[in-house]
Design a protein around this motif. Structure first.
Motif, PDB file in Angstrom:
ATOM      1  N   LEU A 260      -1.079  -0.273   2.702  1.00 36.27           N
ATOM      2  CA  LEU A 260      -0.027  -1.218   2.350  1.00 36.27           C
ATOM      3  C   LEU A 260      -0.580  -2.622   2.141  1.00 36.27           C
ATOM      4  CD1 LEU A 260       2.816  -0.005   4.762  1.00 36.27           C
ATOM      5  CD2 LEU A 260       2.418   0.603   2.361  1.00 36.27           C
ATOM      6  N   ALA A 261      -1.876  -2.728   1.923  1.00 36.87           N
ATOM      7  CA  ALA A 261      -2.456  -4.043   1.663  1.00 36.87           C
ATOM      8  C   ALA A 261      -1.843  -4.614   0.390  1.00 36.87           C
ATOM      9  CB  ALA A 261      -3.969  -3.938   1.515  1.00 36.87           C
ATOM     10  N   GLY A 262      -1.357  -5.828   0.477  1.00 33.39           N
ATOM     11  CA  GLY A 262      -0.727  -6.464  -0.663  1.00 33.39           C
ATOM     12  C   GLY A 262       0.778  -6.446  -0.623  1.00 33.39           C
ATOM     13  N   VAL A 263       1.366  -5.639   0.263  1.00 39.53           N
ATOM     14  CA  VAL A 263       2.823  -5.651   0.429  1.00 39.53           C
ATOM     15  C   VAL A 263       3.214  -6.955   1.121  1.00 39.53           C
ATOM     16  CG1 VAL A 263       4.786  -4.539   1.550  1.00 39.53           C
ATOM     17  CG2 VAL A 263       2.974  -3.137   0.535  1.00 39.53           C
ATOM     18  N   PRO A 264       4.247  -7.663   0.653  1.00 41.01           N
ATOM     19  CA  PRO A 264       4.667  -8.893   1.340  1.00 41.01           C
ATOM     20  C   PRO A 264       4.874  -8.658   2.831  1.00 41.01           C
ATOM     21  CG  PRO A 264       5.838  -8.670  -0.735  1.00 41.01           C
ATOM     22  CD  PRO A 264       5.061  -7.401  -0.544  1.00 41.01           C
ATOM     23  N   ASP A 265       4.469  -9.638   3.656  1.00 39.67           N
ATOM     24  CA  ASP A 265       4.531  -9.483   5.112  1.00 39.67           C
ATOM     25  C   ASP A 265       5.928  -9.114   5.588  1.00 39.67           C
ATOM     26  OD1 ASP A 265       1.866 -10.083   5.242  1.00 39.67           O
ATOM     27  OD2 ASP A 265       2.173 -12.202   5.748  1.00 39.67           O
ATOM     28  N   ALA A 266       6.951  -9.697   4.952  1.00 39.13           N
ATOM     29  CA  ALA A 266       8.327  -9.456   5.401  1.00 39.13           C
ATOM     30  C   ALA A 266       8.774  -8.025   5.142  1.00 39.13           C
ATOM     31  CB  ALA A 266       9.275 -10.439   4.705  1.00 39.13           C
ATOM     32  N   LEU A 267       8.041  -7.293   4.307  1.00 39.95           N
ATOM     33  CA  LEU A 267       8.445  -5.930   3.961  1.00 39.95           C
ATOM     34  C   LEU A 267       7.488  -4.866   4.479  1.00 39.95           C
ATOM     35  CD1 LEU A 267       9.546  -6.439   0.232  1.00 39.95           C
ATOM     36  CD2 LEU A 267      10.985  -6.404   2.266  1.00 39.95           C
ATOM     37  N   SER A 268       6.297  -5.257   4.896  1.00 38.37           N
ATOM     38  CA  SER A 268       5.287  -4.257   5.251  1.00 38.37           C
ATOM     39  C   SER A 268       5.723  -3.396   6.429  1.00 38.37           C
ATOM     40  CB  SER A 268       3.947  -4.932   5.544  1.00 38.37           C
ATOM     41  OG  SER A 268       4.072  -5.833   6.636  1.00 38.37           O
ATOM     42  N   GLY A 269       6.381  -3.994   7.420  1.00 41.85           N
ATOM     43  CA  GLY A 269       6.792  -3.231   8.599  1.00 41.85           C
ATOM     44  C   GLY A 269       7.821  -2.165   8.271  1.00 41.85           C
ATOM     45  N   ILE A 270       8.832  -2.523   7.494  1.00 38.50           N
ATOM     46  CA  ILE A 270       9.889  -1.554   7.186  1.00 38.50           C
ATOM     47  C   ILE A 270       9.374  -0.462   6.247  1.00 38.50           C
ATOM     48  CG2 ILE A 270      10.818  -2.868   5.229  1.00 38.50           C
ATOM     49  CD1 ILE A 270      12.821  -0.861   7.849  1.00 38.50           C
ATOM     50  N   LEU A 271       8.441  -0.804   5.341  1.00 37.44           N
ATOM     51  CA  LEU A 271       7.881   0.231   4.475  1.00 37.44           C
ATOM     52  C   LEU A 271       6.983   1.178   5.268  1.00 37.44           C
ATOM     53  CD1 LEU A 271       7.078  -1.481   1.051  1.00 37.44           C
ATOM     54  CD2 LEU A 271       9.203  -0.518   1.932  1.00 37.44           C
ATOM     55  N   ALA A 272       6.248   0.622   6.224  1.00 32.86           N
ATOM     56  CA  ALA A 272       5.435   1.484   7.086  1.00 32.86           C
ATOM     57  C   ALA A 272       6.312   2.458   7.852  1.00 32.86           C
ATOM     58  CB  ALA A 272       4.607   0.628   8.045  1.00 32.86           C
ATOM     59  N   ALA A 273       7.490   1.977   8.301  1.00 30.01           N
ATOM     60  CA  ALA A 273       8.419   2.858   9.014  1.00 30.01           C
ATOM     61  C   ALA A 273       8.945   3.957   8.095  1.00 30.01           C
ATOM     62  CB  ALA A 273       9.572   2.033   9.584  1.00 30.01           C
ATOM     63  N   CYS A 274       9.251   3.611   6.840  1.00 34.86           N
ATOM     64  CA  CYS A 274       9.706   4.627   5.886  1.00 34.86           C
ATOM     65  C   CYS A 274       8.643   5.702   5.673  1.00 34.86           C
ATOM     66  CB  CYS A 274      10.044   3.979   4.548  1.00 34.86           C
ATOM     67  SG  CYS A 274      11.500   2.927   4.535  1.00 34.86           S
ATOM     68  N   LEU A 275       7.372   5.313   5.758  1.00 43.72           N
ATOM     69  CA  LEU A 275       6.269   6.223   5.475  1.00 43.72           C
ATOM     70  C   LEU A 275       5.721   6.893   6.735  1.00 43.72           C
ATOM     71  CD1 LEU A 275       4.485   4.002   2.805  1.00 43.72           C
ATOM     72  CD2 LEU A 275       5.619   6.182   2.388  1.00 43.72           C
ATOM     73  N   HIS A 276       6.469   6.844   7.824  1.00 45.14           N
ATOM     74  CA  HIS A 276       6.052   7.512   9.060  1.00 45.14           C
ATOM     75  C   HIS A 276       5.991   9.014   8.830  1.00 45.14           C
ATOM     76  CE1 HIS A 276       5.705   8.511  13.297  1.00 45.14           C
ATOM     77  NE2 HIS A 276       5.629   7.217  13.587  1.00 45.14           N
ATOM     78  N   ARG A 277       4.982   9.649   9.393  1.00 43.17           N
ATOM     79  CA  ARG A 277       4.834  11.088   9.176  1.00 43.17           C
ATOM     80  C   ARG A 277       5.922  11.893   9.863  1.00 43.17           C
ATOM     81  NH1 ARG A 277      -0.660   9.637   9.142  1.00 43.17           N
ATOM     82  NH2 ARG A 277      -0.958   9.950  11.375  1.00 43.17           N
ATOM     83  N   ASP A 278       6.519  11.354  10.897  1.00 42.78           N
ATOM     84  CA  ASP A 278       7.590  12.051  11.614  1.00 42.78           C
ATOM     85  C   ASP A 278       8.932  11.703  10.973  1.00 42.78           C
ATOM     86  OD1 ASP A 278       9.395  13.187  13.324  1.00 42.78           O
ATOM     87  OD2 ASP A 278       8.780  12.035  15.098  1.00 42.78           O
ATOM     88  N   PRO A 279       9.655  12.665  10.403  1.00 43.87           N
ATOM     89  CA  PRO A 279      10.935  12.349   9.756  1.00 43.87           C
ATOM     90  C   PRO A 279      11.912  11.656  10.697  1.00 43.87           C
ATOM     91  CG  PRO A 279      10.256  14.594   9.240  1.00 43.87           C
ATOM     92  CD  PRO A 279       9.314  14.086  10.299  1.00 43.87           C
ATOM     93  N   ALA A 280      11.897  12.036  11.972  1.00 44.26           N
ATOM     94  CA  ALA A 280      12.854  11.465  12.920  1.00 44.26           C
ATOM     95  C   ALA A 280      12.582   9.991  13.187  1.00 44.26           C
ATOM     96  CB  ALA A 280      12.814  12.252  14.229  1.00 44.26           C
TER      97      ALA A 280
END
Length: 734
Positions: A260-280
């Motif tokens: 996620l290098a290059g993703v704006p700081d304000a969005l990197s956390g929520i995008l990382a959460a969307c891409l979590h390997r665990d669906p739950a």
């Protein structure tokens, strides 16, 4: 120590990629050379083929009221399959259950038709993949605008009990008021078993969730993962799990963290959460709506907004007038045809070496043309012929007086001294070009509707719906030869010694845009056949690309290879869609260039080759990737893409850029030693001439009320152009 991603193959996340290699292209969006369109699909009139997929073909079409729709038609060989019909009916049912401002709504469908079809609102705009490839990553507020629309679309899909299963950049279109999610072709109801069969992928690697790749049961959280991957791509210009072989992408998705290098700081956390390997562990859509909503007034970046506006203008032009056939103009021998301005195909002109300096054409006369959809299609000794999809009008070249008009046919094509039409009686009729008197009528001798493919001094070629192809004597109307093609006929190109190149598509090529190429002798007997990309007939040779993207020169007589060369299309531009390229000879060089596409897929290179040995002379990428046609004069190659661009034909370097401020341009090639364009801009409507050497405007002829794109033809005696039902004649200097 070897990096695990390098070992798996492909490109590592975090490695900058050439824009051409990024995934996420939309469906191919081009009508093949000379390829016919269906007459009607239900109540809709197709005007452009947008692409093809595993289920069928997609057309831009117009309703009776002129509304633009995208019509998907099931492939004929599958329509009789009960299981396939069931899947199509399920798609129609699924799409009708989804209602959102950010999805393409279903406006009509006939799942039981022959063939079945589905019509949705047409969305004029580029795909997200095309916008990012062309203009780069999006800023944060535009990302939030994109995210808000996608979240709302997914919420509507999930409320209908569906999972999209294939959210990716090419399935997101950018309209002027926000994104639209398209393609529910592989959606499945949540309340039915929803498993991925091992070894059979239904989805797009790199955007599929880990549970999707491993065959587990899918839930709406799978779409949340895809959403995170799509937004990461839009923010960085590269997929979060890189590129490469399918197995490498599936491995990274299931076992490695996204880049996620290059993703704006304000969005990197929520995008990382969307891409979590665990669906739950992925956030639900209501939380995403709160976290991703725009924090200020937001819009698409200015270049993307202009791209959207351009597609809207092009869609309007296509709906006003059917797209002319590239081959019917290319094969005309009674005058050099000029290019229609909406990407009408490969028409080429060359100013004679040592010719006179640019000088102004002199206005001779004007005439009204009854059919607003007509094109200038032919110049004969004493006549100018204008044809539309259902009429022909012929004018005296000296006075502009209308000699005759015919509107009883379903298709019109011209040949030397002749106008040919297929009437509602199913017969091929030949009309005298000067008087309109019928010379002969002949049955097509096939079954189903017929299409005139080409007409010249030697023969008229007609193709029937059942694949029967016949060559008629233009004088008597008798059948000279007959043959068959597998699937749809793509076009007929003349070769030396009476031979002809016939291209079509069959089951093996239908959705790869390979042409099933055959060369026939004058009696219609097949000399050889081969699958090739964008074949071009040139005397005793056939130029084309093979399936490895190598450029070939083949002997027309027997198909034997003269030479084969790797090209930038097989190395630098591997992801460029060859179905979007055009190949042709001009001024002693072989050019390959991208053709205009309503869905913004034409982002390939412009390449010059030496036809003697196939060596690459130069290669460049046009700044917008949207070319209409090209022309050469005084060693300058010119094309239209956000104004005229003058390229040094020897080196490929840009020499000048002009006319970008005029707006609504149609490129008309060369006339009177100038590069000629027509404008339909309210403030600048008319014809403009530009000096090839400098790009300086040297001529302007204002035309009040020009609102539709320009077409035309020229020869040594004059220039004839048509716009908005007005035919204008000019005498050329010299």
């Amino acid at each position: 120590m070897t990096n695990r991603r390098e070992e798996a193959g492909g490109t590592r996340p975090g490695t900058p990629l050439p824009s051409a290699t990024l995934p996420g292209q939309t469906l191919p969006g081009q009508t093949l050379p000379g390829q016919s369109l269906p007459g009607t699909i239900g109540p809709y009139r197709p005007v452009r083929e947008l692409g093809a997929g595993g289920m069928g073909r997609v057309y831009l079409a117009a309703s009776h009221s002129g509304r633009a729709v995208a019509v998907k038609v099931v492939r004929g060989e599958f329509a009789a399959d009960p299981d396939f019909r069931w899947r199509f009916a399920a798609e129609v049912d699924a799409a009708r259950r989804v209602g959102s401002a950010f999805t393409a709504p279903v406006v009509d469908a006939d799942p039981t038709g022959t063939p079945p079809w589905l019509a949705t609102a047409y969305i004029p705009g580029p795909s997200l993949g095309e916008a990012v490839r062309t203009h780069g990553p999006m800023p944060e507020q535009s990302l939030r605008l994109l995210a808000a629309g996608l979240v709302e679309a997914l919420a509507a899909i999930h409320r209908a009990g569906l999972i999209h299963r294939d959210l990716k950049p090419s399935n997101v279109l950018l309209a002027k008021d926000g994104p639209r999610v398209i393609d529910f072709g592989i959606s499945r109801a949540v309340d039915r078993p929803s498993f991925t069969v091992e070894g059979h992928l239904v989805g797009s690697p790199g955007y599929m969730s880990p549970e999707h790749t491993t065959g587990e049961e899918l839930t709406p959280a799978s779409d949340v993962f895809a959403l995170g991957a799509v937004l990461a791509y839009a923010a960085t210009g590269r997929p979060p799990f890189g590129t490469g072989p399918v197995h490498a992408l599936l491995y990274r998705t299931a076992h490695e963290d996204p880049d996620l290098a290059g993703v704006p700081d304000a969005l990197s956390g929520i995008l990382a959460a969307c891409l979590h390997r665990d669906p739950a562990a992925r956030p639900p859509l209501p939380q995403l709506q709160t976290r991703l909503r725009p924090q200020a007034a937001a819009d698409w970046p200015a270049p993307v907004a202009e791209q959207v506006a351009r597609y809207e203008r092009e869609a309007t032009r296509y709906l006003r007038r059917p797209r002319p056939s590239r081959r019917s103009v290319l094969l005309a021998s009674g005058g050099a045809a000029l290019a229609a301005g909406a990407g009408a195909g490969w028409w080429l002109w060359r100013r004679p070496a040592g010719g006179p300096a640019a000088a102004a054409p002199e206005a001779a006369w004007t005439a009204d043309v009854p059919d607003a959809r007509a094109e200038v299609s032919r110049l004969d000794a004493g006549t100018v012929v204008c044809t539309g999809p259902s009429s022909a009008s012929v004018y005296d070249r000296n006075s502009g007086r209308q000699l005759w008009h015919d509107a009883d046919g379903t298709q019109y094509t011209t040949g030397p001294g002749r106008v040919y039409t297929v009437r509602t009686d199913g017969l091929l009729h030949a009309l005298d070009g000067s008087t309109g008197k019928q010379l002969w009528a002949s049955p097509p001798e096939g079954t189903g509707s017929s299409k005139i493919v080409s007409a010249d001094a030697d023969q008229v070629v007609l193709c029937s719906a059942n694949g029967a192809v016949r060559g008629f004597d233009p004088t008597r109307g008798t059948v000279r030869w007959s043959s068959t093609v597998s699937g749809r006929l793509g076009g007929v190109q003349p070769l030396d010694s009476g031979r002809m190149l016939v291209s079509g598509s069959d089951k093996s090529t239908n959705f790869t845009f390979l042409h099933a190429v055959s060369v026939l002798d004058p009696a219609g007997q097949r000399l050889w056949n081969r699958n090739l990309y964008i074949p071009h007939a040139a005397g005793d040779r056939v130029y084309a690309f093979d399936q490895d993207r190598s450029l070939l020169a083949l002997r027309a007589a027997d198909g034997e290879r003269i030479w084969s060369r790797d090209t930038p299309l097989s190395t630098t531009y591997q992801s460029s869609d060859l179905s979007q390229q055009v190949l042709g000879l001009l001024g002693g060089r072989l050019y390959c260039y991208p053709e205009l596409d309503l869905r913004g897929m034409s982002a390939g290179p412009l390449i010059a080759f030496d036809p003697a040995d196939g060596s690459t002379l130069w290669s460049t990428r046009p700044p917008t990737g949207l070319l209409n046609s090209v022309a050469v004069a005084d060693g300058v190659l010119c094309y239209l893409a956000d104004g005229l661009h003058g390229i040094d034909a020897r080196t490929g370097h840009l020499r000048w850029h002009a006319g970008a401020d005029l707006g609504g341009l149609s490129f008309l090639g060369t006339a009177g030693g100038m590069f000629l364009v027509g404008s339909v801009s309210a403030a600048a409507a008319g014809l403009y001439g530009f000096d090839p050497a400098s790009g300086r405007q040297v001529w302007h002829y204002p035309v009040t009320g020009a609102t539709d794109y320009w077409t035309g033809a020229q020869d040594s005696r004059g220039l004839y152009v048509l716009t908005s039902s007005r035919l204008l004649a000019f005498r050329l200097p010299g």
